[in-house]
Design a protein around this motif. Structure first.
Motif, PDB file in Angstrom:
ATOM      1  N   ASN A  50       0.826  -1.208   0.000  1.00  0.00           N
ATOM      2  CA  ASN A  50       0.000   0.000   0.000  1.00  0.00           C
ATOM      3  C   ASN A  50       0.862   1.260   0.000  1.00  0.00           C
ATOM      4  N   ASP A  51       1.945   1.227   0.767  1.00  0.00           N
ATOM      5  CA  ASP A  51       2.842   2.384   0.809  1.00  0.00           C
ATOM      6  C   ASP A  51       3.504   2.596  -0.543  1.00  0.00           C
ATOM      7  N   LEU A  52       3.918   1.518  -1.189  1.00  0.00           N
ATOM      8  CA  LEU A  52       4.537   1.621  -2.507  1.00  0.00           C
ATOM      9  C   LEU A  52       3.541   2.113  -3.554  1.00  0.00           C
ATOM     10  N   LYS A  53       2.306   1.659  -3.467  1.00  0.00           N
ATOM     11  CA  LYS A  53       1.278   2.135  -4.395  1.00  0.00           C
ATOM     12  C   LYS A  53       1.113   3.643  -4.292  1.00  0.00           C
ATOM     13  N   GLU A  54       1.096   4.137  -3.059  1.00  0.00           N
ATOM     14  CA  GLU A  54       0.932   5.574  -2.848  1.00  0.00           C
ATOM     15  C   GLU A  54       2.172   6.342  -3.298  1.00  0.00           C
ATOM     16  N   ALA A  55       3.337   5.839  -2.935  1.00  0.00           N
ATOM     17  CA  ALA A  55       4.580   6.539  -3.263  1.00  0.00           C
ATOM     18  C   ALA A  55       4.836   6.596  -4.757  1.00  0.00           C
ATOM     19  N   THR A  56       4.341   5.597  -5.494  1.00  0.00           N
ATOM     20  CA  THR A  56       4.639   5.523  -6.920  1.00  0.00           C
ATOM     21  C   THR A  56       3.515   6.041  -7.812  1.00  0.00           C
ATOM     22  N   LYS A  57       2.512   6.676  -7.190  1.00  0.00           N
ATOM     23  CA  LYS A  57       1.534   7.379  -8.019  1.00  0.00           C
ATOM     24  C   LYS A  57       2.273   8.466  -8.799  1.00  0.00           C
ATOM     25  N   PRO A  58       1.908   8.695 -10.056  1.00  0.00           N
ATOM     26  CA  PRO A  58       2.656   9.662 -10.886  1.00  0.00           C
ATOM     27  C   PRO A  58       2.844  11.020 -10.230  1.00  0.00           C
ATOM     28  N   GLU A  59       1.804  11.516  -9.557  1.00  0.00           N
ATOM     29  CA  GLU A  59       1.914  12.839  -8.952  1.00  0.00           C
ATOM     30  C   GLU A  59       2.886  12.854  -7.776  1.00  0.00           C
ATOM     31  N   ASN A  60       3.010  11.716  -7.069  1.00  0.00           N
ATOM     32  CA  ASN A  60       3.947  11.648  -5.954  1.00  0.00           C
ATOM     33  C   ASN A  60       5.377  11.404  -6.425  1.00  0.00           C
ATOM     34  N   ARG A  61       5.518  10.547  -7.419  1.00  0.00           N
ATOM     35  CA  ARG A  61       6.876  10.263  -7.910  1.00  0.00           C
ATOM     36  C   ARG A  61       7.451  11.442  -8.681  1.00  0.00           C
ATOM     37  N   ALA A  62       6.614  12.305  -9.192  1.00  0.00           N
ATOM     38  CA  ALA A  62       7.113  13.512  -9.843  1.00  0.00           C
ATOM     39  C   ALA A  62       7.825  14.423  -8.848  1.00  0.00           C
ATOM     40  N   VAL A  63       7.360  14.405  -7.591  1.00  0.00           N
ATOM     41  CA  VAL A  63       7.970  15.225  -6.536  1.00  0.00           C
ATOM     42  C   VAL A  63       9.113  14.479  -5.854  1.00  0.00           C
ATOM     43  N   ARG A  64       8.914  13.183  -5.582  1.00  0.00           N
ATOM     44  CA  ARG A  64       9.906  12.351  -4.898  1.00  0.00           C
ATOM     45  C   ARG A  64      10.154  11.099  -5.736  1.00  0.00           C
ATOM     46  N   PRO A  65      10.984  11.219  -6.770  1.00  0.00           N
ATOM     47  CA  PRO A  65      11.184  10.093  -7.686  1.00  0.00           C
ATOM     48  C   PRO A  65      11.952   8.922  -7.088  1.00  0.00           C
ATOM     49  N   TRP A  66      12.845   9.198  -6.132  1.00  0.00           N
ATOM     50  CA  TRP A  66      13.644   8.120  -5.551  1.00  0.00           C
ATOM     51  C   TRP A  66      12.851   7.370  -4.485  1.00  0.00           C
ATOM     52  N   VAL A  67      12.855   6.049  -4.570  1.00  0.00           N
ATOM     53  CA  VAL A  67      12.296   5.190  -3.527  1.00  0.00           C
ATOM     54  C   VAL A  67      13.428   4.311  -3.014  1.00  0.00           C
ATOM     55  N   ILE A  68      13.731   4.437  -1.720  1.00  0.00           N
ATOM     56  CA  ILE A  68      14.834   3.704  -1.100  1.00  0.00           C
ATOM     57  C   ILE A  68      14.301   2.917   0.091  1.00  0.00           C
ATOM     58  N   THR A  69      14.612   1.631   0.140  1.00  0.00           N
ATOM     59  CA  THR A  69      14.206   0.792   1.269  1.00  0.00           C
ATOM     60  C   THR A  69      15.403   0.546   2.181  1.00  0.00           C
ATOM     61  N   MET A  70      15.105   0.326   3.471  1.00  0.00           N
ATOM     62  CA  MET A  70      16.144   0.019   4.451  1.00  0.00           C
ATOM     63  C   MET A  70      15.630  -1.055   5.406  1.00  0.00           C
ATOM     64  N   ALA A  71      16.468  -2.051   5.646  1.00  0.00           N
ATOM     65  CA  ALA A  71      16.133  -3.103   6.606  1.00  0.00           C
ATOM     66  C   ALA A  71      17.418  -3.763   7.086  1.00  0.00           C
ATOM     67  N   HIS A  72      17.276  -4.672   8.018  1.00  0.00           N
ATOM     68  CA  HIS A  72      18.458  -5.255   8.671  1.00  0.00           C
ATOM     69  C   HIS A  72      19.095  -6.375   7.848  1.00  0.00           C
ATOM     70  N   ARG A  73      18.383  -7.464   7.627  1.00  0.00           N
ATOM     71  CA  ARG A  73      18.991  -8.631   6.977  1.00  0.00           C
ATOM     72  C   ARG A  73      18.849  -8.548   5.459  1.00  0.00           C
ATOM     73  N   PRO A  74      19.949  -8.691   4.732  1.00  0.00           N
ATOM     74  CA  PRO A  74      19.924  -8.471   3.288  1.00  0.00           C
ATOM     75  C   PRO A  74      19.379  -9.646   2.486  1.00  0.00           C
TER      76      PRO A  74
END
Length: 227
Positions: A50-74
């Motif tokens: 759900n968060d990715l769906k919202e972040a990658t809407k065209p209007e949102n990605r136009a403002v914040r194009p980079w999506v970076i994930t962070m977690a502990h175990r690779p």
């Protein structure tokens, strides 16, 4: 921390925005402590999508194009300590064994996550752009495989310091492993704009010397960038 999306305090997964970047932080530990049940994995997975769906809407990605994930175990690593990321079917990457449920690599690829930052391994390891254990370097610049990469860029920055010492590497790295460094250090990230981000690895063992540096350049973001 207050997560405006899930409306929970002290949550183990949350997201926030900094300039042109949408950061997503989640718990990889859920996948390794199933004695507490699968519900926490399912809830987080649904929240992530759900968060990715919202972040990658065209209007949102136009403002914040980079999506970076962070977690502990690779998802990927080439350390010689029998951790899950050395296996072809690592749990975070492919999901729970047998049923292959809630794997995150396909989810992140589907929504065009640009960069995935990990820890846990007490080393620094940079990967080539990778998806499903295959390398997908950028093709528009012979001198920089991170120029318009055709898959997410992973790196492990787990050498900040630990009394357990630095981890060993396997002798022969897999094709997707680009740089491996065994010393204490830390990573700096410099955000230029919508298209350029610099990453620099500094060694504290060597008095702050730069031991690795790379720039991710993306002229477009989202799943269409993989084409």
């Amino acid at each position: 921390m207050y997560d405006h999306t899930s409306r929970q305090i002290n949550n183990h997964f949350y997201s926030y925005n900094v300039g042109p970047i949408h950061f997503i932080v989640f718990s990889s530990e859920y996948y390794y402590y199933v004695n507490y049940g699968w519900n926490q994995i399912e809830v987080q997975y649904n929240w992530l999508e759900n968060d990715l769906k919202e972040a990658t809407k065209p209007e949102n990605r136009a403002v914040r194009p980079w999506v970076i994930t962070m977690a502990h175990r690779p998802m990927y690593c080439s350390t010689d300590d029998s951790d899950d990321c050395t296996r072809k079917e690592s749990i975070v990457r492919k999901g729970l064994p047998i049923v292959n449920a809630y794997g995150l690599e396909d989810l992140f690829y589907k929504y065009g996550v640009d960069i995935e930052i990990w820890a846990h391994e007490h080393i620094y390891e940079r990967m080539w752009p990778v998806y499903d254990r295959h390398v997908y370097n950028g093709t528009e610049s012979d001198s920089n495989p991170y120029h318009n990469p055709k898959a997410p860029v992973h790196f492990i920055t787990g050498s900040a310091g630990c009394q357990e010492d630095i981890d060993p590497f396997i002798p022969n790295p897999p094709p997707w492993s680009a740089v491996r460094i065994r010393d204490y250090g830390y990573t700096e990230m410099l955000i230029y704009n919508h298209t350029h981000i610099d990453f620099t690895q500094l060694s504290t063992d060597k008095g702050g010397v730069v031991v690795d540096k790379f720039t991710v350049i993306k002229d477009k973001h989202g799943p269409e960038a993989w084409l």
